[in-house]
Scaffold this active site. Structure first.
Site, PDB file in Angstrom:
ATOM      1  N   LEU A  76     -18.986   7.544 -89.332  1.00  0.00           N
ATOM      2  CA  LEU A  76     -18.381   6.315 -89.753  1.00  0.00           C
ATOM      3  C   LEU A  76     -16.844   6.483 -89.688  1.00  0.00           C
ATOM      4  O   LEU A  76     -16.249   7.364 -90.036  1.00  0.00           O
ATOM      5  CB  LEU A  76     -18.826   5.682 -91.018  1.00  0.00           C
ATOM      6  CG  LEU A  76     -20.198   5.143 -91.295  1.00  0.00           C
ATOM      7  CD1 LEU A  76     -20.496   4.774 -92.657  1.00  0.00           C
ATOM      8  CD2 LEU A  76     -20.309   3.928 -90.403  1.00  0.00           C
ATOM      9  N   ASP A  77     -16.232   5.486 -88.954  1.00  0.00           N
ATOM     10  CA  ASP A  77     -14.667   5.443 -89.068  1.00  0.00           C
ATOM     11  C   ASP A  77     -14.225   5.441 -90.385  1.00  0.00           C
ATOM     12  O   ASP A  77     -14.849   4.880 -91.225  1.00  0.00           O
ATOM     13  CB  ASP A  77     -14.230   4.379 -88.029  1.00  0.00           C
ATOM     14  CG  ASP A  77     -14.512   4.732 -86.770  1.00  0.00           C
ATOM     15  OD1 ASP A  77     -14.381   5.798 -86.198  1.00  0.00           O
ATOM     16  OD2 ASP A  77     -14.730   3.589 -85.881  1.00  0.00           O
ATOM     17  N   PRO A  78     -12.931   5.969 -90.641  1.00  0.00           N
ATOM     18  CA  PRO A  78     -12.430   5.865 -91.781  1.00  0.00           C
ATOM     19  C   PRO A  78     -12.279   4.521 -92.498  1.00  0.00           C
ATOM     20  O   PRO A  78     -12.347   4.440 -93.674  1.00  0.00           O
ATOM     21  CB  PRO A  78     -10.885   6.350 -91.640  1.00  0.00           C
ATOM     22  CG  PRO A  78     -11.128   7.261 -90.401  1.00  0.00           C
ATOM     23  CD  PRO A  78     -12.178   6.778 -89.651  1.00  0.00           C
TER      24      PRO A  78
END
EC number: 5.4.99.25
Length: 262
Positions: A76-78
């Site tokens: 998952l992206d930050p």
């Protein structure tokens, strides 16, 4: 919270929506777990907090559990939150490819009128528009994002081309033509309050939600980027069964939350 249990039984008896890859995962588990797993092997479900990277969760768990072999079943992206299926121990990390095949569900927010180079809120603004789509136009656009469609991967992605990852080329200012990929999706409009557009999406492996937001904006003629994202399900694993990723260091008896195929 899910207590320690047999993973196969959990997958088979789960009343949540089943993943198309469930049987494949169970079969692989039976083949992979030829020796009894240690008490520090299994699956840990984590709700990734905003601002943390997927690797930072791996690093935190390695330190907390004292286990080197830890991976996950989908990054998952930050800026995103939600379900991270953490694979603890060699018997489980070797199954990562099988878990990656599972379908996923997200709650997403698109910001209309602003296009970024990365298609999300972390990129540089490329263009802006004052066009305000009507609700009817929104509904019509969503009707095009149902079933089996083709999606062009974003430049800021880990897909490889010319021997390099696309994001490496993008960071050099190089844009290359990408071949469309077939995906399967189902979208549902949840709310629309310009410029915010909220929707639920169920999708197959390899779907870029950032690209869905970008493509929606293109169809609407105003442009858009992904401004918020929560993964609510990964295969058979749901958000309500996850530990708070911000509290990993303070949870007592963390190993008791491991889901295992005992």
């Amino acid at each position: 919270m899910i207590n320690t249990c047999a993973l196969k039984n959990y997958l088979e008896k789960s009343q949540k929506k089943e993943s198309p890859a469930k049987e494949t995962i169970v079969t692989s588990l039976n083949r992979s777990l030829s020796t009894p797993p240690s008490h520090l092997e299994g699956i840990l479900l984590i709700n990734k907090p905003k601002g943390k990277t997927s690797f930072s969760l791996v690093r935190d768990l390695r330190k907390r559990l004292g286990v080197k072999k830890i991976g996950h079943a989908g990054t998952l992206d930050p800026f995103a939150t939600g379900v991270m299926v953490m694979l603890v121990g060699r018997n489980y990390t070797r199954l990562s490819d099988q878990f990656l095949l599972s379908d996923k569900e997200y709650i997403a927010e698109a910001y209309l009128g602003v296009v970024t180079d990365s298609y999300d809120c972390e990129g540089q603004v490329l263009s802006q528009s004052n066009i305000i789509p009507t609700l009817e136009q929104i509904k019509e656009a969503f009707s095009l994002f149902q079933g089996k469609i083709e999606q062009v991967p974003p430049m800021f992605s880990a897909k490889k081309q010319q021997g390099k990852k696309l994001y490496e080329l993008a960071r050099q200012g190089i844009v290359v033509e990408r071949q469309p990929v077939k995906i399967s999706i189902h979208t549902e409009l949840l709310s629309y309050n310009y410029p915010y557009l909220n929707f639920r999406i169920e999708c197959s492996k390899g779907t870029y939600i950032r690209s869905i937001a970008y493509d929606l904006g293109t169809k609407l003629g105003c442009g858009a980027h992904l401004s918020n994202l929560t993964r609510t399900r990964s295969g058979a694993f749901c958000l309500e069964n996850c530990l708070n990723g911000a509290e990993i260091h303070t949870v007592t008896n963390l190993e008791q939350n491991l889901i295992r195929n005992d």
